[in-house]
Each structure stands twice: as structure tokens, then as C-alpha cells.
Motif scaffolding. Structure first.
Motif: not given
Length: 173
Positions: A113-115, A117-123, A135-148
Motif C-alpha cells: 500500500d505504498d504511494t 512517489e515512495d515506490i519511485a524513490a525506492e526504484l 502528475s500529482s495524481q499519479v504520485k498518490q497512486y497506491r500499490f501492493t506488489a512483490v518483485f523478485d
């Protein structure tokens, strides 16, 4: 480390298992305790001491601003003013069979459930790239995912399956 000696064995205590995430550009800093014991001393809260229990983490605002000669740092909080912090449980991801806070140790990216914006910083840190979100709207999109062991294009393509956004790659950014 210390050693406990018994009649039939010596037990060498090696310490604790924990993770610290404190990047200057991030909004939050956190320390996660997997096992053992750690104490967090909150400098901007009258050096309040917080003892973590296993499977807990302390999360607080990353309020460091400009350096000062005396301490090497200054904060946006005045001395003696309580800095908000939270004690939270660690996040166990059943899909990845790992704790999200230490998933990097097994080459997994875990988002709960990360935004975006936070995911981009991690990437950016993970792949050593720069990501700009317009897009300020896209920054607030929330995701739950696992990438291996996926590359950044595979990660972004997978995220696009969940929420609509477009991206372009320019000079590895």
C-alpha cells in the motif's frame, strides 16, 4: 558479544538482527527490529529512549535540514518540542514469505500500500536511476506488489496493469 558457559557448551551471543532505513531525501526514517533488542534515542524529543521489541519498528519524520557547526545537523523542530513517532508491527508479506522491511536482503522489492512517489524513490535507489513523476495524481497512486529480480521496465509494466500511467525511458532514466 559475550559468552555464556555451561557444563556442556559455550553459547556466544552475537547480538541482534535489525534494519535502519534513513535516507536524507525520504519523508520518514525507520528502524525495524527482527530479533534481539535495540534502543532508539530520539534527539529532538529530549533524548527520549524507546526500546523496541522483536517484530516492531519505530517510524519518525525525517526532519533533518541544514548542518550546524556544533552538532553537524539541525532540525526543523525546536529543542524540547516532541517529534511525532510511531511504533508499528513489521510487515510480513505472505506472498513473498518475507518481512517487507528486510526484503532487500533477498533481492526482493516489496511494496505494501505504498504511494507511487515512495515506490519511485525506492526504484531510484535500487536501479541507480532518476525518476520524475509529473502528475500529482499519479504520485498518490497506491500499490501492493512483490518483485523478485525484475528490471525497472518489468516493474513499471507490472504496475501499469494495476493503475493507468505512462512512462518513457531516456538515457536510463
Amino acid at each position: 558479544p559475550f559468552i555464556i558457559r555451561t557444563r556442556n557448551m559455550d553459547i556466544k551471543v552475537l547480538g541482534t538482527v535489525f534494519n535502519v532505513k534513513a535516507y536524507p531525501a525520504d519523508k520518514l526514517s525507520e528502524t525495524s527490529l527482527i530479533s534481539g533488542s535495540v534502543e532508539a534515542i530520539l534527539r529532538n524529543n529530549a533524548n527520549k529512549k524507546v526500546l523496541l521489541k522483536p517484530n516492531e519498528k519505530i517510524v519518525l519524520p525525517n526532519t533533518v535540514k541544514n548542518a550546524t557547526p556544533a552538532t553537524g545537523e539541525s532540525r526543523s523542530v525546536k529543542p524540547g518540542v516532541t517529534e511525532e513517532y510511531k511504533i508499528k508491527p513489521l510487515t510480513y508479506d505472505k506472498t513473498a514469505h518475507t518481512l517487507a522491511e528486510v526484503s532487500w536482503t533477498t533481492n526482493k522489492l516489496v511494496f505494501t500500500d505504498d504511494t507511487f512517489e515512495d515506490i519511485a524513490a525506492e526504484l531510484e535507489r535500487w536501479y541507480n536511476i532518476d525518476i520524475e513523476i509529473f502528475s500529482s495524481q499519479v504520485k498518490q497512486y497506491r500499490f501492493t506488489a512483490v518483485f523478485d529480480q525484475k528490471n525497472v521496465v518489468q516493474v513499471l509494466d507490472a504496475l501499469q496493469l494495476s493503475r493507468r500511467f505512462e512512462y518513457t525511458v531516456q538515457e536510463n532514466n
